[in-house]
Scaffold this motif. Structure first.
Motif, PDB file in Angstrom:
ATOM      1  N   ALA A 440       0.815  -1.221   0.000  1.00  0.00           N
ATOM      2  CA  ALA A 440       0.000   0.000   0.000  1.00  0.00           C
ATOM      3  C   ALA A 440       0.846   1.268   0.000  1.00  0.00           C
ATOM      4  CB  ALA A 440      -0.930  -0.006   1.206  1.00  0.00           C
ATOM      5  N   GLY A 441       2.179   1.142  -0.016  1.00  0.00           N
ATOM      6  CA  GLY A 441       3.044   2.312  -0.080  1.00  0.00           C
ATOM      7  C   GLY A 441       3.500   2.825   1.264  1.00  0.00           C
ATOM      8  N   LEU A 442       3.501   1.993   2.281  1.00  0.00           N
ATOM      9  CA  LEU A 442       3.905   2.409   3.619  1.00  0.00           C
ATOM     10  C   LEU A 442       5.285   1.847   3.948  1.00  0.00           C
ATOM     11  CD1 LEU A 442       0.558   1.630   5.477  1.00  0.00           C
ATOM     12  CD2 LEU A 442       1.364   3.869   4.782  1.00  0.00           C
ATOM     13  N   HIS A 443       6.124   2.683   4.592  1.00  0.00           N
ATOM     14  CA  HIS A 443       7.342   2.151   5.202  1.00  0.00           C
ATOM     15  C   HIS A 443       6.926   1.318   6.400  1.00  0.00           C
ATOM     16  CE1 HIS A 443      10.095   4.512   2.799  1.00  0.00           C
ATOM     17  NE2 HIS A 443       9.430   5.622   3.090  1.00  0.00           N
ATOM     18  N   THR A 444       7.645   0.262   6.666  1.00  0.00           N
ATOM     19  CA  THR A 444       7.260  -0.596   7.783  1.00  0.00           C
ATOM     20  C   THR A 444       8.404  -0.747   8.769  1.00  0.00           C
ATOM     21  OG1 THR A 444       7.943  -2.616   6.643  1.00  0.00           O
ATOM     22  CG2 THR A 444       5.670  -1.893   6.316  1.00  0.00           C
ATOM     23  N   ARG A 445       8.052  -0.884  10.032  1.00  0.00           N
ATOM     24  CA  ARG A 445       9.037  -1.161  11.056  1.00  0.00           C
ATOM     25  C   ARG A 445       8.430  -2.135  12.060  1.00  0.00           C
ATOM     26  NH1 ARG A 445      12.834   3.411  13.464  1.00  0.00           N
ATOM     27  NH2 ARG A 445      13.383   3.319  11.259  1.00  0.00           N
ATOM     28  N   PRO A 446       8.593  -3.430  11.817  1.00  0.00           N
ATOM     29  CA  PRO A 446       8.032  -4.420  12.743  1.00  0.00           C
ATOM     30  C   PRO A 446       8.764  -4.417  14.080  1.00  0.00           C
ATOM     31  CG  PRO A 446       8.529  -5.384  10.598  1.00  0.00           C
ATOM     32  CD  PRO A 446       9.200  -4.043  10.645  1.00  0.00           C
ATOM     33  N   TYR A 447       8.038  -4.749  15.132  1.00  0.00           N
ATOM     34  CA  TYR A 447       8.674  -4.969  16.418  1.00  0.00           C
ATOM     35  C   TYR A 447       7.898  -6.025  17.186  1.00  0.00           C
ATOM     36  CZ  TYR A 447       5.108  -1.684  18.242  1.00  0.00           C
ATOM     37  OH  TYR A 447       3.943  -1.049  18.577  1.00  0.00           O
ATOM     38  N   LEU A 448       8.578  -6.667  18.122  1.00  0.00           N
ATOM     39  CA  LEU A 448       8.009  -7.765  18.884  1.00  0.00           C
ATOM     40  C   LEU A 448       7.810  -7.364  20.334  1.00  0.00           C
ATOM     41  CD1 LEU A 448       9.970 -10.883  17.630  1.00  0.00           C
ATOM     42  CD2 LEU A 448       7.734 -10.071  16.927  1.00  0.00           C
ATOM     43  N   ILE A 449       6.928  -8.106  20.984  1.00  0.00           N
ATOM     44  CA  ILE A 449       6.603  -7.849  22.379  1.00  0.00           C
ATOM     45  C   ILE A 449       6.890  -9.104  23.176  1.00  0.00           C
ATOM     46  CG2 ILE A 449       4.821  -7.007  23.955  1.00  0.00           C
ATOM     47  CD1 ILE A 449       5.526  -5.147  21.615  1.00  0.00           C
ATOM     48  N   GLY A 450       7.463  -8.973  24.352  1.00  0.00           N
ATOM     49  CA  GLY A 450       7.789 -10.124  25.166  1.00  0.00           C
ATOM     50  C   GLY A 450       6.917 -10.215  26.399  1.00  0.00           C
ATOM     51  N   SER A 486       7.045 -13.563  22.244  1.00  0.00           N
ATOM     52  CA  SER A 486       6.277 -14.601  21.574  1.00  0.00           C
ATOM     53  C   SER A 486       5.114 -14.060  20.766  1.00  0.00           C
ATOM     54  CB  SER A 486       5.718 -15.581  22.621  1.00  0.00           C
ATOM     55  OG  SER A 486       4.923 -14.898  23.553  1.00  0.00           O
ATOM     56  N   THR A 487       4.886 -12.768  20.813  1.00  0.00           N
ATOM     57  CA  THR A 487       3.793 -12.172  20.054  1.00  0.00           C
ATOM     58  C   THR A 487       4.287 -10.883  19.441  1.00  0.00           C
ATOM     59  OG1 THR A 487       2.159 -13.139  21.495  1.00  0.00           O
ATOM     60  CG2 THR A 487       1.439 -11.276  20.194  1.00  0.00           C
ATOM     61  N   ALA A 488       3.725 -10.521  18.298  1.00  0.00           N
ATOM     62  CA  ALA A 488       4.251  -9.377  17.577  1.00  0.00           C
ATOM     63  C   ALA A 488       3.193  -8.326  17.352  1.00  0.00           C
ATOM     64  CB  ALA A 488       4.809  -9.823  16.229  1.00  0.00           C
ATOM     65  N   SER A 489       3.639  -7.089  17.319  1.00  0.00           N
ATOM     66  CA  SER A 489       2.829  -5.996  16.811  1.00  0.00           C
ATOM     67  C   SER A 489       3.676  -5.252  15.799  1.00  0.00           C
ATOM     68  CB  SER A 489       2.406  -5.039  17.932  1.00  0.00           C
ATOM     69  OG  SER A 489       1.563  -5.678  18.850  1.00  0.00           O
ATOM     70  N   CYS A 490       3.048  -4.505  14.942  1.00  0.00           N
ATOM     71  CA  CYS A 490       3.797  -3.732  13.955  1.00  0.00           C
ATOM     72  C   CYS A 490       3.312  -2.299  13.974  1.00  0.00           C
ATOM     73  CB  CYS A 490       3.591  -4.285  12.547  1.00  0.00           C
ATOM     74  SG  CYS A 490       4.123  -5.974  12.347  1.00  0.00           S
ATOM     75  N   TRP A 491       4.251  -1.353  13.898  1.00  0.00           N
ATOM     76  CA  TRP A 491       3.787   0.012  13.670  1.00  0.00           C
ATOM     77  C   TRP A 491       4.369   0.502  12.374  1.00  0.00           C
ATOM     78  CZ3 TRP A 491       6.918   4.484  13.713  1.00  0.00           C
ATOM     79  CH2 TRP A 491       8.217   4.317  14.188  1.00  0.00           C
ATOM     80  N   ARG A 492       3.586   1.297  11.675  1.00  0.00           N
ATOM     81  CA  ARG A 492       3.935   1.667  10.307  1.00  0.00           C
ATOM     82  C   ARG A 492       4.006   3.190  10.193  1.00  0.00           C
ATOM     83  NH1 ARG A 492       4.762  -3.654   9.927  1.00  0.00           N
ATOM     84  NH2 ARG A 492       2.879  -4.847   9.955  1.00  0.00           N
ATOM     85  N   ARG A 493       4.987   3.659   9.465  1.00  0.00           N
ATOM     86  CA  ARG A 493       5.096   5.087   9.211  1.00  0.00           C
ATOM     87  C   ARG A 493       4.824   5.337   7.745  1.00  0.00           C
ATOM     88  NH1 ARG A 493      10.183   7.461  11.645  1.00  0.00           N
ATOM     89  NH2 ARG A 493       8.819   7.508  13.432  1.00  0.00           N
ATOM     90  N   SER A 494       3.936   6.245   7.476  1.00  0.00           N
ATOM     91  CA  SER A 494       3.592   6.502   6.079  1.00  0.00           C
ATOM     92  C   SER A 494       4.708   7.294   5.410  1.00  0.00           C
ATOM     93  CB  SER A 494       2.271   7.269   5.969  1.00  0.00           C
ATOM     94  OG  SER A 494       2.502   8.648   5.865  1.00  0.00           O
TER      95      SER A 494
END
Length: 509
Positions: A440-450, A486-494
């Motif tokens: 969709a044209g977004l930069h992505t930066r995945p990160y994980l949560i512990g 063990s679980t992930a969330s992602c935040w995205r910067r347009s």
């Protein structure tokens, strides 16, 4: 053909009504039975999706088994054509009892046994056999009352059958489910089914019945209707007992909204749980980990205007409104019942910090996808607090088209944050979400949560990268080693719209 007409005239002469009236009554019975049959089918699909999950799989199982069973029923009905009246009456009695009680039994097997798949297949097959046996017998009965040719009879029967199916299909989601609920709606449908089938046979075709068969049908129909009526009276007690078996003894609120079943258990910060359609959505013990990790990384930058998609429980809004420089937040939630509960329930409203009292929060009841298509304005931050991406019903909310709509309402340099699901246990789902956002044209930066997590919770700030596609996640930690997330969330910067460079194709933690 001459012999057939003579036989039909002889049959018509024995009926207590005129041929045209008899034909109308048979077609009316076809209409009612078809409507009831489709309600049973939709009831099984809806309840199986709620109890077992994966609505696509459950719908496929129910529909395929029922269609197959209808063919089996049509073949078996050939042996009953010489006793069409009593055969049809007994089939409708059995269908009313089995179809009307199917939802209740399915729910009971899930609550007390913990497994509903065998019951689902069994009910789908049995109901399909009984529905399939209806049409051949009705064809025989309608030829008893009218001399119309076979082609016209088939056309009339199928027309009444299809129109009845339409009415049943519309009545289930718009009338029975919201007004009566799944269990009571199925029981009422069974009673209507028994009354329609019994009335047709015992009135119009009573001269075709022997005294013994007439008595049998009267007793059977009366018994079935009495059982269904008594069960309807007791269904509230049954639901309470079943909910205690499923959710424990702390059930405080259980409501069926127009969208889903909402159950609230416990009352304190250590015991409050919110379930939507049987899935744990909020656990007060650790929900702060998920909502803090979801919201705060995205708020690192301009955040005067914030859009929250989903999150009717108000917990994401609580985190957003902690920032005094947030000038306005818009929350788009599909289920008004959830937002009403979040406003009025003392424990849940205390947990969300009474976010709905904040004048900066504007609540919109709408489907997020549809609302974004007509949305105007721009937002610095979009928080997607949506159902798990592994649920079939929420697939469109994780599509490239959806993220394209989100990108369209982001201000230059704005951010959107999304819960991508567990990256370690379901990496394919997680990285599909990430790839859809890049598409969709977004930069992505995945990160994980512990940390300790439930199905919907996330944890503390990121401590390592998620494994890229194709690489296996690490195994269990060795003694003395810090537990990996063990679980992930992602935040995205347009992408800044003034920046002509294409979005990055890599994904960095």
């Amino acid at each position: 053909m001459i012999d057939q007409q003579v036989s039909l005239r002889g049959g018509a002469a024995r009926l207590p009504v005129r041929p045209r009236t008899g034909r109308f009554l048979v077609l009316a019975a076809v209409f009612v039975c078809a409507a009831c049959g489709l309600v049973y089918e939709l009831e099984l699909v809806a309840l199986a999706s709620y109890l077992i999950g994966d609505s696509v799989t459950q719908a496929s199982i129910v529909l395929s088994v029922m269609v197959f069973a209808m063919g089996v029923g049509s073949l078996l009905a050939k042996r009953l054509r010489s006793h069409a009246a009593v055969g049809f009456g007994l089939i409708e009695t059995a269908l009313a009892l089995i179809g009307g009680s199917s939802a209740l039994v399915l729910y009971a097997t899930f609550a007390w046994i913990g497994e509903s798949r065998l019951a689902l297949v069994g009910f789908s097959f049995t109901i399909g056999v009984l529905i399939g046996a209806e049409i051949p017998l009705l064809m025989t009965l309608i030829q008893r009352v009218d001399r119309q040719d076979a082609g016209g009879t088939v056309a009339d029967l199928f027309a009444a059958d299809y129109v009845g199916a339409l009415v049943g299909g519309l009545a289930f989601p718009f009338l029975l489910l919201p007004m009566l609920g799944q269990l009571t709606g199925a029981l009422l449908t069974g009673a209507i089914n028994a009354a329609a089938g019994g009335a047709l046979v015992l009135w119009v075709f009573r001269r075709d019945l022997t005294p013994g068969s007439r008595l049998l049908l009267i007793v059977a129909n009366a018994a079935v209707i009495a059982v269904l009526a008594l069960t309807t009276v007791l269904v509230d007690d049954f639901e309470r007992a079943a909910r205690r078996a499923v959710y424990g003894d702390g059930v405080r609120v259980a409501v069926q909204t127009e969208v889903q079943e909402v159950v609230l258990t416990g009352s304190g910060r250590g015991s409050l749980h919110l379930y939507l359609d049987g899935r744990l959505r909020v656990s007060a013990r650790d929900e702060h980990r998920y909502h803090e990790a979801l919201v705060h990384p995205a708020m690192n930058g301009p955040h005067a205007r914030v859009l929250i998609l989903g999150g009717g429980d108000g917990l994401a809004a609580r985190e957003v409104l902690r920032y005094p420089d947030v000038r306005g937040a818009t929350l788009v939630e599909l289920d008004s019942g959830v937002t009403r509960l979040a406003r009025t329930d003392p424990a849940l409203s205390e947990l969300n910090g009474h976010a709905y009292r904040d004048p900066r929060l504007t609540v919109v009841t709408a489907d997020a996808f549809t609302w974004l298509r007509a949305a105007r304005g721009s937002y610095d931050v979009v928080v997607a607090d949506l159902p798990d991406p592994g649920i079939s019903a929420s697939t469109k909310l994780y599509s490239a088209e959806f993220y394209g709509l989100v990108e369209g309402v982001l201000a230059p340099g704005g951010r959107v944050v999304v819960h991508g699901g567990p990256a370690v246990s379901r990496p394919r789902t997680y990285w599909t979400v990430e790839a859809s956002m890049r598409e969709a044209g977004l930069h992505t930066r995945p990160y994980l949560i512990g940390g300790r997590l439930s199905d919907f919770a996330a944890g503390t700030p990121p401590v390592r990268r998620a494994p890229p596609p194709g690489r296996r996640a690490r195994g269990p930690p060795r003694p003395g080693r810090r537990t990996p997330p063990s679980t992930a969330s992602c935040w995205r910067r347009s992408r800044d719209r003034a920046d002509p460079r294409p979005p990055r194709r890599s994904c960095r933690a």
